[in-house]
Design a protein around this motif. Structure first.
Motif, PDB file in Angstrom:
ATOM      1  N   GLY A  86       0.824  -0.864   0.148  1.00  0.00           N
ATOM      2  CA  GLY A  86      -0.163   0.225  -0.127  1.00  0.00           C
ATOM      3  C   GLY A  86       0.944   1.117   0.149  1.00  0.00           C
ATOM      4  O   GLY A  86       1.772   1.472   0.293  1.00  0.00           O
ATOM      5  N   PRO A  87       0.025   2.554  -0.224  1.00  0.00           N
ATOM      6  CA  PRO A  87       1.422   3.356  -0.545  1.00  0.00           C
ATOM      7  C   PRO A  87       1.466   4.074   0.962  1.00  0.00           C
ATOM      8  O   PRO A  87       1.331   3.723   1.609  1.00  0.00           O
ATOM      9  CB  PRO A  87      -0.118   4.916  -0.582  1.00  0.00           C
ATOM     10  CG  PRO A  87      -0.817   3.990  -1.527  1.00  0.00           C
ATOM     11  CD  PRO A  87      -1.512   2.426  -1.019  1.00  0.00           C
TER      12      PRO A  87
ATOM     13  N   TYR B 149     -10.167   3.651  -1.359  1.00  0.00           N
ATOM     14  CA  TYR B 149     -10.146   2.974  -2.571  1.00  0.00           C
ATOM     15  C   TYR B 149      -9.812   2.581  -2.999  1.00  0.00           C
ATOM     16  O   TYR B 149      -9.399   1.329  -3.042  1.00  0.00           O
ATOM     17  CB  TYR B 149      -8.348   4.178  -2.854  1.00  0.00           C
ATOM     18  CG  TYR B 149      -8.240   5.871  -1.364  1.00  0.00           C
ATOM     19  CD1 TYR B 149      -8.295   5.134  -0.126  1.00  0.00           C
ATOM     20  CD2 TYR B 149      -8.228   6.618  -2.338  1.00  0.00           C
ATOM     21  CE1 TYR B 149      -8.026   6.465   0.480  1.00  0.00           C
ATOM     22  CE2 TYR B 149      -7.868   7.441  -1.238  1.00  0.00           C
ATOM     23  CZ  TYR B 149      -8.154   7.688  -0.425  1.00  0.00           C
ATOM     24  OH  TYR B 149      -8.087   9.338   0.729  1.00  0.00           O
TER      25      TYR B 149
ATOM     26  N   GLN C 189      -7.198   1.259  -6.958  1.00  0.00           N
ATOM     27  CA  GLN C 189      -6.312   1.383  -7.609  1.00  0.00           C
ATOM     28  C   GLN C 189      -7.164   0.674  -9.407  1.00  0.00           C
ATOM     29  O   GLN C 189      -6.586  -0.335  -8.790  1.00  0.00           O
ATOM     30  CB  GLN C 189      -4.863   1.036  -7.029  1.00  0.00           C
ATOM     31  CG  GLN C 189      -3.913   1.399  -7.387  1.00  0.00           C
ATOM     32  CD  GLN C 189      -2.600   1.500  -7.270  1.00  0.00           C
ATOM     33  OE1 GLN C 189      -2.221   0.011  -6.862  1.00  0.00           O
ATOM     34  NE2 GLN C 189      -1.458   2.202  -6.790  1.00  0.00           N
TER      35      GLN C 189
ATOM     36  N   PHE D 110      -7.348  -0.442  -1.416  1.00  0.00           N
ATOM     37  CA  PHE D 110      -7.021  -0.375  -0.548  1.00  0.00           C
ATOM     38  C   PHE D 110      -7.757   1.024   0.700  1.00  0.00           C
ATOM     39  O   PHE D 110      -8.590   0.922  -0.055  1.00  0.00           O
ATOM     40  CB  PHE D 110      -6.141   0.671  -0.967  1.00  0.00           C
ATOM     41  CG  PHE D 110      -4.825   0.147  -1.444  1.00  0.00           C
ATOM     42  CD1 PHE D 110      -4.424   0.529  -2.850  1.00  0.00           C
ATOM     43  CD2 PHE D 110      -4.067  -0.631  -0.787  1.00  0.00           C
ATOM     44  CE1 PHE D 110      -3.657  -0.255  -3.676  1.00  0.00           C
ATOM     45  CE2 PHE D 110      -2.739  -1.151  -1.417  1.00  0.00           C
ATOM     46  CZ  PHE D 110      -2.123  -0.581  -2.996  1.00  0.00           C
TER      47      PHE D 110
ATOM     48  N   PHE E 216      -2.389   3.628   5.072  1.00  0.00           N
ATOM     49  CA  PHE E 216      -2.812   2.708   4.349  1.00  0.00           C
ATOM     50  C   PHE E 216      -2.527   0.847   4.592  1.00  0.00           C
ATOM     51  O   PHE E 216      -1.444   0.755   4.462  1.00  0.00           O
ATOM     52  CB  PHE E 216      -2.473   2.815   2.878  1.00  0.00           C
ATOM     53  CG  PHE E 216      -2.942   4.008   1.614  1.00  0.00           C
ATOM     54  CD1 PHE E 216      -2.847   4.919   1.920  1.00  0.00           C
ATOM     55  CD2 PHE E 216      -4.128   3.307   0.580  1.00  0.00           C
ATOM     56  CE1 PHE E 216      -3.310   6.941   1.814  1.00  0.00           C
ATOM     57  CE2 PHE E 216      -4.883   5.014   0.443  1.00  0.00           C
ATOM     58  CZ  PHE E 216      -4.355   6.087   0.544  1.00  0.00           C
ATOM     59  N   GLY E 217      -3.819  -0.334   3.838  1.00  0.00           N
ATOM     60  CA  GLY E 217      -3.225  -1.871   3.936  1.00  0.00           C
ATOM     61  C   GLY E 217      -2.957  -1.233   2.890  1.00  0.00           C
ATOM     62  O   GLY E 217      -2.517  -0.814   2.580  1.00  0.00           O
ATOM     63  N   PRO E 218      -2.109  -3.281   2.938  1.00  0.00           N
ATOM     64  CA  PRO E 218      -1.776  -3.595   1.674  1.00  0.00           C
ATOM     65  C   PRO E 218      -2.229  -3.833   0.767  1.00  0.00           C
ATOM     66  O   PRO E 218      -1.672  -4.040  -0.357  1.00  0.00           O
ATOM     67  CB  PRO E 218      -1.262  -5.389   2.649  1.00  0.00           C
ATOM     68  CG  PRO E 218      -2.052  -5.128   3.552  1.00  0.00           C
ATOM     69  CD  PRO E 218      -2.966  -3.703   3.770  1.00  0.00           C
TER      70      PRO E 218
END
Lengths: 113, 113
Positions: A43-44, B35, B37, B90, B104-106
């Motif tokens: 993640g970011p 989020y 991506q 995310f 953020f999570g992974p």
């Protein structure tokens, strides 16, 4: 709504050189500008951020500059190392609107040893 | 000691199915986010909850429904999955909507076949 553009989309630098990534934003109400680093499969992660009342901020090899008049902000990485290789995202947000981050399109940075 | 965790990490499913992604944070934060991506790495906010209350709801199909059973959890349920839903999702959290840093999570890689 806010629109953030980020350049370049890819950046290749030699180890030890500097890297610069530039972003522009559209909404003059935005007051918070973070930079995130995303490594492959992760993640970011926030690396540095700047608020609208500050023009420049530095943290070791990383610095960010903000020009509110021109609606530009930039990330500067000095003395790049192979572990700096990642995708970098800029973002903008207006905290009064609930900290809704609008991200740029990302820059893939490759640091060649 | 994971800060923001998501399950599952990978999710492969057929079109038309219903699936859920779970997110948990142990940071004591009040605000959580989802989020998306896409394949071009573009990151876009979908939802934000503060203390179990929806505060940001972007233009997302109503097949996506976030659920926050408590402020440490924000799950994402997706009905009638479509090919275009394939992405990495995310979860993130911040202290509150006025707190700058989002953790953020992974990520959960969703593939719809």
């Amino acid at each position: 709504g806010e629109n953030v553009e980020q350049h370049p989309s890819t950046l290749s630098v030699q180890e030890g050189d500097s890297a610069v990534i530039k972003c522009t934003y559209s909404d003059s109400a935005s007051n918070y500008f973070p930079w995130y680093k995303q490594e492959l499969g992760k993640g970011p992660q926030l690396i540095i951020d700047i608020r609208s009342n500050v023009g420049e901020k530095k943290d070791q090899r990383i610095a960010v500059t903000l020009n509110k008049t021109a609606k530009h902000f930039s990330l500067h990485i000095t003395e790049t190392q192979p572990e700096d290789s990642a995708v970098y995202f800029c973002a903008a947000s207006w905290l009064a609107a609930g900290n809704k981050l609008t991200f740029g399109g990302g820059t893939r940075v490759l640091v060649k040893p | 000691d994971t800060a923001v965790s998501q399950t599952p990490k990978y999710l492969v499913t057929q079109m038309g199915n219903d699936k859920s992604i779970k997110c948990e944070q142990n940071l004591g934060h009040d605000t959580m986010y989802w989020y998306k991506q896409d394949s071009k790495k573009f990151l876009k906010i979908m939802f934000s909850y503060n203390n179990k209350e929806l505060i940001i709801n972007e233009t997302v199909p109503n097949r996506f429904s976030p659920k926050s059973p408590d402020k440490a959890h924000l799950n994402l349920h997706i009905n009638s999955l479509e090919l275009g839903d394939s992405a990495v999702y995310f979860c993130a959290s911040s202290q509150d909507p006025q707190e700058y840093e989002q953790f953020f999570g992974p990520g959960t890689r969703l593939t719809v076949l």
